[in-house]
Design a protein around this motif. Structure first.
Motif, short mmCIF file in Angstrom:
data_model
loop_
_atom_site.label_atom_id
_atom_site.label_comp_id
_atom_site.label_asym_id
_atom_site.label_seq_id
_atom_site.Cartn_x
_atom_site.Cartn_y
_atom_site.Cartn_z
N PRO A 1 0.86 -1.20 0.06
CA PRO A 1 -0.11 0.04 0.13
C PRO A 1 0.75 1.29 -0.14
CG PRO A 1 -0.79 -1.64 1.75
CD PRO A 1 0.74 -2.04 1.30
N ALA A 2 0.35 2.37 -0.34
CA ALA A 2 0.90 3.74 -0.32
C ALA A 2 1.13 4.10 1.03
CB ALA A 2 0.12 4.67 -0.98
N TYR A 3 2.39 4.73 1.36
CA TYR A 3 2.61 4.96 3.02
C TYR A 3 3.48 6.16 2.97
CZ TYR A 3 7.19 3.28 1.86
OH TYR A 3 8.49 3.10 1.45
N ARG A 4 3.30 6.71 4.15
CA ARG A 4 3.89 7.88 4.67
C ARG A 4 4.60 7.79 6.19
NH1 ARG A 4 3.08 8.08 0.06
NH2 ARG A 4 2.46 10.00 -1.20
N LEU A 5 5.59 8.44 6.49
CA LEU A 5 5.83 8.44 7.97
C LEU A 5 5.61 9.71 8.58
CD1 LEU A 5 7.45 6.91 10.18
CD2 LEU A 5 9.74 7.92 9.53
N ALA A 6 4.91 9.79 9.70
CA ALA A 6 4.54 10.87 10.39
C ALA A 6 5.08 10.89 11.82
CB ALA A 6 2.95 11.06 10.31
N ALA A 7 5.38 11.99 12.41
CA ALA A 7 5.86 12.18 13.55
C ALA A 7 4.99 13.13 14.61
CB ALA A 7 7.33 12.70 13.83
N ASN A 8 4.06 13.97 13.96
CA ASN A 8 3.13 14.65 14.63
C ASN A 8 1.79 14.70 13.77
OD1 ASN A 8 3.51 16.82 12.61
ND2 ASN A 8 5.57 17.26 13.49
N ALA A 9 0.83 15.49 14.32
CA ALA A 9 -0.50 15.66 13.82
C ALA A 9 -0.47 16.17 12.51
CB ALA A 9 -1.43 16.41 14.81
N VAL B 1 -8.06 12.69 13.57
CA VAL B 1 -7.58 13.50 14.55
C VAL B 1 -7.63 12.88 15.77
CG1 VAL B 1 -8.12 15.56 15.83
CG2 VAL B 1 -8.14 15.72 13.39
N GLU B 2 -8.80 12.06 16.24
CA GLU B 2 -9.10 11.31 17.30
C GLU B 2 -7.90 10.27 17.43
OE1 GLU B 2 -12.18 8.43 19.39
OE2 GLU B 2 -12.65 9.05 17.47
N HIS B 3 -7.60 9.47 16.38
CA HIS B 3 -6.59 8.56 16.56
C HIS B 3 -5.04 8.94 16.72
CE1 HIS B 3 -5.49 4.25 17.11
NE2 HIS B 3 -4.68 4.40 16.11
N THR B 4 -4.76 10.04 16.09
CA THR B 4 -3.56 10.62 16.07
C THR B 4 -3.60 11.34 17.47
OG1 THR B 4 -3.65 11.40 13.69
CG2 THR B 4 -2.12 12.45 15.10
N THR B 5 -4.29 11.83 17.96
CA THR B 5 -4.43 12.40 19.31
C THR B 5 -4.03 11.16 20.41
OG1 THR B 5 -5.93 14.25 18.92
CG2 THR B 5 -5.32 13.81 21.09
N PRO C 1 7.53 9.75 18.77
CA PRO C 1 6.86 8.56 18.33
C PRO C 1 6.67 8.73 17.06
CG PRO C 1 5.50 10.36 19.59
CD PRO C 1 6.78 10.81 19.73
N ARG C 2 6.80 7.58 16.26
CA ARG C 2 6.64 7.46 14.82
C ARG C 2 5.32 6.72 14.29
NH1 ARG C 2 11.41 4.85 12.11
NH2 ARG C 2 11.00 3.30 13.82
N ILE C 3 4.63 7.45 13.32
CA ILE C 3 3.33 6.76 13.01
C ILE C 3 3.52 6.61 11.64
CG2 ILE C 3 0.86 7.08 12.72
CD1 ILE C 3 1.06 9.12 15.17
#
Length: 422
Positions: free
Chosen positions: A126-134, A171-175, A196-198
């Motif tokens: 699947p397409a993907y990206r790494l995120a560290a903040n909202a 937003v809910e799950h990121t929080t 933290p890495r998402i």
């Protein structure tokens, strides 16, 4: 002559006891090294030796194993728990014992690094990206397109994994993840990284399959289905999956490509797929045996993957000799509400049904039920097997229908506060 010992780092609710029992059948004395042995009920219940040690500290593990080697002959070192499997590989190398490549295991357990390596090898993912903040999460979701899946970069058992259909859910799950309320259920002790890495991932929809692999050989493929979204909690598993020869070959070919891309190919691997319009798309590569799947493989084919893994760990050769061609299936029972479990019964009647191999209850009456959206939610499981797929499905459903329970919802917060007021 010194007693031959198998060192097991940590354990699991599903495969911890089977690993210890398989070691005993092979004439080995299992010893579990754990940061908290009390978390594994089966150790005390079965009288399995356990030693408390910091399993995230390689030096501490080396000292403990060196002390054990003064008394025992350490035949092998391994683990059924993904979060310490790379450490088990390092420890095995320290004592010149067989084991997986710890670098490959560590890269595989980092879902972002895993995606990068698979993408570089041309494996369909699947397409993907790494995120560290909202802000990064929202940007990644906008690029990929809703719905998306949010998951921690490190973890297992679907813990912290959620499908987000819209911005509010995002937003809910990121929080939730960034507030660090997320608990890593598979690790005895988890230290947060500085940030933290998402992983933000495209939702690949379609039937779900799991390739069961030992070494470089695909033993078979399991069909799986989930309980209600937005979480990914397995509800049912069937082995072998009802696939055409071409479908089986396509999944097997992609599986072997994953092993090459990630430097795997020693010991067990399970690879999860979704069959989409593009064909098989890799969701996740796990350098371990799946929880219930080894039992299904043994019931269906007569091959004990856990025993065969231990043979490799102690320097032997594993063998895949199919002794039968049955269909095995599991149903995992999940509550539909939070509350207090009043009672659960019917397990004895279900276990007595011809063709049922196992019935397990995971929760005691009067226990609080708080669904977490991962494999800690299970109330019970039933496993059945027979010579045909339809017969197995009928047996399984009959047994599941015999199990019943009652859950009283928790009182609303306001009522609870009133009842506790002086």
């Amino acid at each position: 002559m010194s007693k031959k010992v198998l060192i097991l780092l940590e354990g699991t609710r599903g495969n911890g006891l089977p690993y210890a029992q398989a070691a005993q059948r092979l004439g080995l004395h299992p010893i579990t090294l754990s940061a908290n042995p009390a978390q594994y009920d089966y150790l005390a219940a079965e009288g399995i030796e356990a030693i408390r040690v910091d399993t995230e500290n390689l030096d501490s593990l080396i000292r403990e194993c060196s002390q054990l080697r003064a008394t025992y002959d350490i035949a092998g070192i391994t683990s059924a728990l993904e979060s310490v499997y790379a450490t088990a590989g390092k420890l095995a190398r320290c004592f010149d014992l067989p084991g997986p490549n710890p670098t490959s295991i560590a890269r595989c357990c980092d879902k972002f690094v895993q995606r990068q390596l698979l993408a570089e090898a041309g494996i369909p993912i699947p397409a993907y990206r790494l995120a560290a903040n909202a802000t990064e999460v929202e940007g990644a979701a906008a690029e990929i397109g809703l719905p998306v899946i949010l998951k921690p970069v490190v973890g297992s058992s679907s813990s912290g994994v959620r499908l987000c259909h819209n911005v509010d859910e995002l937003v809910e799950h990121t929080t939730y993840l960034l507030s660090r309320k997320h608990i890593w259920p598979s690790s005895p002790k988890h230290t947060w990284r500085a940030s933290p890495r998402i992983l933000v991932e495209e939702f690949a929809d379609g039937p779900h399959y799991i390739a069961e692999i030992m070494g470089n050989e695909v033993i078979g493929i399991t069909a799986a289905d989930f309980d209600c979204l937005p979480h990914f909690v397995f509800r049912g598993l069937t082995f072998p999956a009802p696939l055409t020869d071409d479908e089986h070959k396509r999944i097997a070919d992609v599986s072997l490509g994953c092993l090459r891309a990630l430097g795997l190919g020693w010991g067990p691997t399970c690879i999860e797929f979704r069959w989409t319009k593009r064909g098989p798309v890799v969701i996740e590569v796990n350098p371990r045996l799946a929880g219930t799947d080894p039992q299904l493989v043994q019931l269906a084919y007569g091959v004990d993957l856990i025993t065969e893994h231990i043979k490799l760990v102690i320097g032997g050769e594993w063998s895949f000799h199919r002794r039968r061609s049955h269909t095995a299936a599991a149903r995992l029972i999940i509550p539909d509400r939070d509350g207090t479990l009043d009672w659960i019964d019917g397990d004895t009647r279900a276990a007595a049904v011809s063709g049922v191999a196992e019935v397990k209850l995971y929760v005691e009456p009067k226990a609080p039920i708080v669904r977490k959206g991962d494999d800690r939610d299970y109330l019970a499981s039933v496993i059945a097997a027979s010579p045909s797929r339809n017969q197995t499905a009928t047996i399984l459903q009959h047994a599941v229908d015999l199990i019943s329970w009652s859950i009283t919802p928790f009182p609303p917060l306001g009522e609870l506060e009133k009842s506790s007021a002086p």
